[in-house]
Scaffold this motif. Sequence first.
Motif, PDB file in Angstrom:
ATOM      1  N   ASN A  12      -8.512  -4.846  -3.889  1.00  0.00           N
ATOM      2  CA  ASN A  12      -8.680  -3.440  -4.279  1.00  0.00           C
ATOM      3  C   ASN A  12      -7.369  -2.962  -4.904  1.00  0.00           C
ATOM      4  O   ASN A  12      -6.526  -2.352  -4.252  1.00  0.00           O
ATOM      5  CB  ASN A  12      -9.038  -2.594  -3.058  1.00  0.00           C
ATOM      6  CG  ASN A  12      -9.298  -1.140  -3.433  1.00  0.00           C
ATOM      7  OD1 ASN A  12      -9.603  -0.829  -4.586  1.00  0.00           O
ATOM      8  ND2 ASN A  12      -9.176  -0.242  -2.464  1.00  0.00           N
ATOM      9  N   ALA A  13      -7.204  -3.262  -6.201  1.00  0.00           N
ATOM     10  CA  ALA A  13      -5.957  -2.962  -6.897  1.00  0.00           C
ATOM     11  C   ALA A  13      -6.049  -1.660  -7.695  1.00  0.00           C
ATOM     12  O   ALA A  13      -5.420  -1.521  -8.740  1.00  0.00           O
ATOM     13  CB  ALA A  13      -5.579  -4.120  -7.816  1.00  0.00           C
ATOM     14  N   LYS A  14      -6.828  -0.708  -7.197  1.00  0.00           N
ATOM     15  CA  LYS A  14      -6.951   0.583  -7.882  1.00  0.00           C
ATOM     16  C   LYS A  14      -5.684   1.399  -7.683  1.00  0.00           C
ATOM     17  O   LYS A  14      -5.176   1.512  -6.574  1.00  0.00           O
ATOM     18  CB  LYS A  14      -8.134   1.366  -7.330  1.00  0.00           C
ATOM     19  CG  LYS A  14      -9.484   0.713  -7.539  1.00  0.00           C
ATOM     20  CD  LYS A  14     -10.571   1.560  -6.886  1.00  0.00           C
ATOM     21  CE  LYS A  14     -11.939   0.920  -7.017  1.00  0.00           C
ATOM     22  NZ  LYS A  14     -12.981   1.709  -6.304  1.00  0.00           N
ATOM     23  N   GLU A  15      -5.170   1.998  -8.786  1.00  0.00           N
ATOM     24  CA  GLU A  15      -4.033   2.891  -8.626  1.00  0.00           C
ATOM     25  C   GLU A  15      -4.525   4.273  -8.224  1.00  0.00           C
ATOM     26  O   GLU A  15      -5.720   4.575  -8.304  1.00  0.00           O
ATOM     27  CB  GLU A  15      -3.211   2.966  -9.909  1.00  0.00           C
ATOM     28  CG  GLU A  15      -3.864   3.707 -11.054  1.00  0.00           C
ATOM     29  CD  GLU A  15      -2.941   3.839 -12.260  1.00  0.00           C
ATOM     30  OE1 GLU A  15      -2.003   3.029 -12.384  1.00  0.00           O
ATOM     31  OE2 GLU A  15      -3.166   4.744 -13.074  1.00  0.00           O
ATOM     32  N   ARG A  16      -3.594   5.105  -7.816  1.00  0.00           N
ATOM     33  CA  ARG A  16      -3.967   6.427  -7.333  1.00  0.00           C
ATOM     34  C   ARG A  16      -4.567   7.269  -8.454  1.00  0.00           C
ATOM     35  O   ARG A  16      -4.276   7.055  -9.630  1.00  0.00           O
ATOM     36  CB  ARG A  16      -2.759   7.145  -6.741  1.00  0.00           C
ATOM     37  CG  ARG A  16      -1.783   7.691  -7.751  1.00  0.00           C
ATOM     38  CD  ARG A  16      -0.589   8.314  -7.045  1.00  0.00           C
ATOM     39  NE  ARG A  16       0.208   9.128  -7.954  1.00  0.00           N
ATOM     40  CZ  ARG A  16       1.325   9.749  -7.596  1.00  0.00           C
ATOM     41  NH1 ARG A  16       1.786   9.636  -6.370  1.00  0.00           N
ATOM     42  NH2 ARG A  16       1.999  10.478  -8.470  1.00  0.00           N
TER      43      ARG A  16
ATOM     44  N   THR B 265      -5.070   7.636  -2.868  1.00  0.00           N
ATOM     45  CA  THR B 265      -4.195   6.497  -3.131  1.00  0.00           C
ATOM     46  C   THR B 265      -4.920   5.334  -3.799  1.00  0.00           C
ATOM     47  O   THR B 265      -4.277   4.432  -4.328  1.00  0.00           O
ATOM     48  CB  THR B 265      -3.574   5.979  -1.821  1.00  0.00           C
ATOM     49  OG1 THR B 265      -4.629   5.634  -0.916  1.00  0.00           O
ATOM     50  CG2 THR B 265      -2.678   7.015  -1.201  1.00  0.00           C
ATOM     51  N   GLY B 266      -6.258   5.341  -3.788  1.00  0.00           N
ATOM     52  CA  GLY B 266      -6.983   4.190  -4.321  1.00  0.00           C
ATOM     53  C   GLY B 266      -6.736   2.981  -3.438  1.00  0.00           C
ATOM     54  O   GLY B 266      -7.060   2.991  -2.258  1.00  0.00           O
ATOM     55  N   GLY B 267      -6.119   1.956  -4.005  1.00  0.00           N
ATOM     56  CA  GLY B 267      -5.789   0.767  -3.215  1.00  0.00           C
ATOM     57  C   GLY B 267      -4.313   0.667  -2.899  1.00  0.00           C
ATOM     58  O   GLY B 267      -3.852  -0.371  -2.402  1.00  0.00           O
ATOM     59  N   GLU B 268      -3.543   1.732  -3.204  1.00  0.00           N
ATOM     60  CA  GLU B 268      -2.104   1.688  -3.006  1.00  0.00           C
ATOM     61  C   GLU B 268      -1.730   1.967  -1.550  1.00  0.00           C
ATOM     62  O   GLU B 268      -2.559   2.369  -0.726  1.00  0.00           O
ATOM     63  CB  GLU B 268      -1.411   2.715  -3.911  1.00  0.00           C
ATOM     64  CG  GLU B 268      -1.609   2.465  -5.394  1.00  0.00           C
ATOM     65  CD  GLU B 268      -0.923   3.526  -6.241  1.00  0.00           C
ATOM     66  OE1 GLU B 268      -0.312   4.447  -5.665  1.00  0.00           O
ATOM     67  OE2 GLU B 268      -0.992   3.430  -7.476  1.00  0.00           O
TER      68      GLU B 268
ATOM     69  N   GLY C  46      -4.125  -4.909  -3.965  1.00  0.00           N
ATOM     70  CA  GLY C  46      -4.002  -3.654  -3.258  1.00  0.00           C
ATOM     71  C   GLY C  46      -3.122  -3.788  -2.030  1.00  0.00           C
ATOM     72  O   GLY C  46      -2.730  -4.886  -1.618  1.00  0.00           O
TER      73      GLY C  46
ATOM     74  N   ASP D  51      -6.003  -4.055   0.999  1.00  0.00           N
ATOM     75  CA  ASP D  51      -7.064  -4.987   0.600  1.00  0.00           C
ATOM     76  C   ASP D  51      -6.622  -5.627  -0.707  1.00  0.00           C
ATOM     77  O   ASP D  51      -6.498  -4.949  -1.737  1.00  0.00           O
ATOM     78  CB  ASP D  51      -8.385  -4.239   0.414  1.00  0.00           C
ATOM     79  CG  ASP D  51      -9.530  -5.158  -0.008  1.00  0.00           C
ATOM     80  OD1 ASP D  51      -9.274  -6.345  -0.293  1.00  0.00           O
ATOM     81  OD2 ASP D  51     -10.674  -4.683  -0.058  1.00  0.00           O
TER      82      ASP D  51
END
Length: 476
Positions: A237-241, A271-274, A231, A234
């Motif tokens: 935290n590699a969540k995409e939007r 954004t999630g993690g972006e 991310g 973080d």
Amino acid sequence: MRKIFSLTLLAASMMASVAAAQDAPKTDVTLDELKAQILVMQQRLQSLEAKASAPPVAAPAPAKTPAPATTQIKWENSPRFTDSSGATFKLRGRLSIDGVNVNVDRKTTASYKSRQFRARQLFLGAEGQVGAWAYRIEGGAANGSSWGWDDAVIEYKTKSGMLLTLGNQKVGGLESLTSIKTITFMERGPFGDLTDTGFVLAAQATKIGANWSLRGALQGDSINKADVSAGAYDANNAKERSGFMVRGTWAPIMTATDTVHVGASARYRSTGGETGFTYSAAANTAYRPQTSAGGVLLSSGAVGKSDTTVGVEGAWTHKAVSLQGEVAQIKVNRVTTAQSAANGGKDFNIVTGYALASWFPTGETRPYNPGGQFGRIKVLHPIDKGGMGAYELAARYDYADLSKMSPNSVATLASQTGLATAGTYKGLTVGVNWYPYSNVRLMANLTKAKINNRLIGAVQNDANVTVLQARMQIEF
């Protein structure tokens, strides 16, 4: 006739018997023997009558050879193939070549000039349908970049008429859903840049009535974005939007020559993690670099952690004249100063909109469909029929206001780079389009824009921007 034939045979038989009796040596014939002969003759007569009255036996019909399956071909600027089962397949694509000239005059920093000849879009794709299932895929190179996908969807139409689609697609609003192949101007302007309602991976449901439409979708990021393993703020935290969007439209008047369209849309995304969302716009062109550093003059920087966009839209057409406009408010939930000292701060609102007018001196009408979109112009007198094609004259006013973004108290003003370009935009674009055929268009746009930005120290990024563009476009 049959009885006469039978009696004739019987008589012939009796005569033959008599003749045989006369030629044979004379013998004594008893009464019982004569009765037996008569009985045999009666049985023969009944058998002949039964055969004569029976219907003739029909000859077996020759076996039918099944007709070969046929494929129909219909020309729609490229061939559409339809087989005997109703399945279809069609190639599609578009090519647009641009010439762009940009002049930027600034007060306290150097002015900037640019001239480019470029391929705006070179796209190829296909579409087809098998029963209730359909697909549409189209990709190519845009603005000199590497290959990327626009449309890439699988569709299913339910028995109730609801369309379910999964893939890279749009949801709203009016100008965004109307294809770039058929919008009035070469580009969508600051409104399209700031609302950012382009192609993203989504699961969408659409219902279209006689004069209304309703659609909603769960959205992710673009199909062209590579997977990431870490991310922005973080690493774990590699969540995409992600987000969701809804849009509804209604056309109280919808005839071949007159249309009244109203609509509204709402979208929430995170954004999630972006990295945070950036809100930036250029002066009516996809050729975005308008500074020597390759940036644009109206931009907030990567400040948005999440946002909520609410928009309203309207359009009116009467024969060759049309008006159209949209307004949107974007509520930006900013990243925290702990995440980014340069971009963090208080939440703020962005307001943007446009209004355009179009007129066809040659009499064409912008075609509208119940899905809340405008389609391809039908040229009344194409040049291959001895006509002059279609001419369109148009003008558009654009507005955008990012000035509500405020500084934070953590970093110095000079280090909060987005503040220097988070100002206001006002622009006027005029254009002329010539359509020799419905799928061929030559365009010219002239934009004059004024950007007012705040003074940061000795730096004042106000600018007057002039953009002259020309395009040759063909699509199939």
